[in-house]
Design an enzyme around this catalytic site. Structure first.
Site, short mmCIF file in Angstrom:
data_model
loop_
_atom_site.label_atom_id
_atom_site.label_comp_id
_atom_site.label_asym_id
_atom_site.label_seq_id
_atom_site.Cartn_x
_atom_site.Cartn_y
_atom_site.Cartn_z
N GLY A 103 -59.79 42.73 -24.38
CA GLY A 103 -59.01 41.77 -25.14
C GLY A 103 -59.79 41.18 -26.30
O GLY A 103 -60.88 40.64 -26.11
N GLU A 130 -42.09 24.03 -33.66
CA GLU A 130 -42.49 24.53 -34.98
C GLU A 130 -41.46 25.50 -35.54
O GLU A 130 -41.14 25.46 -36.74
CB GLU A 130 -43.88 25.16 -34.87
CG GLU A 130 -44.96 24.11 -34.64
CD GLU A 130 -46.28 24.69 -34.16
OE1 GLU A 130 -47.28 23.96 -34.17
OE2 GLU A 130 -46.32 25.87 -33.76
#
Length: 440
Positions: A21, A180
């Site tokens: 990752g 948002e």
């Protein structure tokens, strides 16, 4: 692929650290090991590190993809002990200390799993086709296409009810991402697009923000949650709290027993940990997270570490939140424990340092909670802006983002309004009897 290829035999004898990752946890761990006597293989299915806190800006056409992403090889170009592989993990064998990849395999001395989280639909995986979530650049570009195509479809639509459905946007989830997204969609409809459409009055667009819990931004104090609601309502967002969505299809959602017609539904309600957690040999919690030891290692396997959204960590009786600062701190801490182990010292327990919560609501509107400090409105917006610019990787990214934000601030324009890919069903075909007489 047996291990990182090299002609340096001395380097091959160094302990091998495999990092899965390239997000905040994995990248911060890799950088923290830059001077350690190890060789590192960083594996990610993409070739870039993504600054996820600004992903909604790409989804709403405020920023372009390269503004918030940087190639992992470029970030680590000066770190000679790190090799980057763009590959996908197939399985993890902790007993054999080996990771199977689509392109081969890697043996390891230490393994750090930081594969993050994906969308969770609470047992309704069929909703994913109608309500995409926001975790990757592909997700962001897909949402951008849906949103902009909805306005285009409304422009061609003669039926008032169908046009209303195209101009109804439903955002599910009242956390930072949902807030948002809803605030930005309202600004696009009210300020960015009105002068550009001739047949549809895009100012009629209705933005619905749905939160099943009693309030928005549940991790913040109640007074900031209420200020968030008020600021969203001033932007024209219709806030629904205390009601859960019970059905989603291509025609809209069912909310509080009533159908809300909408051709654009966006998901920001839940996440589930990467399925790789289930391959580590331990039971996971309901969200798929792995319970780790105090030093973030895997119980029974001190050479394996789990960090970020994949790790279940509690502190002072509360879970450590799945946010970027926590993932960075976990990655750096796991790297420190690896250094300690190489010296024969025990690893120290992880301790999360809470740097507060931020959420932007719209132009010159945000909320900030940091310890006893609580801000809202313009001052909070400036605080949010500076914080996000500071944590962006790369000087070029900061300059570009600042320039784009300044332009958007003064003009209300969003320069990245390009539709790519196939529009959602019904949104890409001009009607034969639509305005202008276009024939598909």
């Amino acid at each position: 692929m047996d291990s990182a290829p090299t002609h340096d035999h001395e380097k091959n004898r160094l302990p091998h650290v495999v990092v899965l990752g390239g997000g905040f946890g994995g990248l911060w761990a890799t950088r923290a090991l830059a001077t350690a006597p190890v060789r590192i293989s960083l594996v990610d299915r993409t070739n870039h590190h993504l600054f996820q806190p600004l992903l909604y800006q790409v989804a709403t056409a405020g920023l372009s993809a390269p503004d918030i992403a940087a190639p992992l090889r470029h970030i680590l170009r000066r770190q000679r002990n790190a090799t980057v592989y763009m590959d996908e993990v197939r399985s993890i064998d902790v007993a054999a200390r080996r990771v199977a990849l689509a392109g081969g395999g890697l043996d390891y001395d230490f393994l750090l799993v930081a594969t993050g989280a994906t969308h969770a639909y609470f047992g309704h995986d069929d909703w994913a086709a109608h309500a995409p979530g926001l975790k990757t650049l592909e997700d962001a570009l897909g949402i951008r296409s849906r949103v902009l195509s909805a306005f285009e479809a409304a422009e061609r639509e003669n039926d008032p009810l169908q046009r209303e459905a195209w101009l109804n946007f439903v955002v599910i989830g009242g956390g930072p991402t949902g807030v948002e997204l809803a605030g930005t969609l309202a600004e696009i409809a009210r300020h960015t697009l009105p002068r550009e459409f001739r047949h549809a009055d895009v100012r009629d667009a209705r933005i619905h923000l749905v939160e099943a819990g009693p309030r928005l931004l549940a991790s913040m104090p109640e007074d900031l949650s209420e200020k968030t609601r008020q600021q969203l309502q001033r932007l024209g967002v219709q806030v629904h709290t205390g009601d859960a969505v019970t059905a989603i299809d291509e025609e809209g959602v069912v909310l509080a027993g009533s159908r809300l017609a909408s051709r654009t539904v966006l998901w920001a309600a839940g996440v589930a940990a990467s399925p790789l957690g289930g391959q580590l040999g331990l039971a996971t919690d309901r969200a798929g997270r792995v319970q780790v030891a105090a030093d973030l290692s895997l119980p029974g396997h001190p050479e394996v570490f789990v960090v970020g959204d994949l790790a279940s960590v509690s502190q002072d009786g509360k879970p450590v939140p799945g946010v970027a600062p926590a993932a960075k701190q976990m990655g750096a801490h796991a790297a420190g424990v690896i250094r300690d182990r190489l010296r024969g010292a025990p690893g120290k327990p992880f301790r999360y340092r809470d740097y507060g919560n931020l959420a932007t609501i719209g132009r010159m509107a945000a909320v900030v909670h940091f310890g006893r400090l609580k801000l809202s409105g313009l001052l909070a917006w400036w605080f949010w802006l500076v914080a996000h610019l500071f944590f962006l990787i790369g000087f070029r990214n900061r300059i570009i983002v600042l320039t784009n934000w300044a332009w958007s601030y003064w003009t209300y324009q969003r320069h990245a309004r390009i539709i790519v890919g196939k529009p959602p069903a019904g949104g890409g075909n001009a009607k034969k009897n639509g305005p202008g007489g276009a024939v598909s």
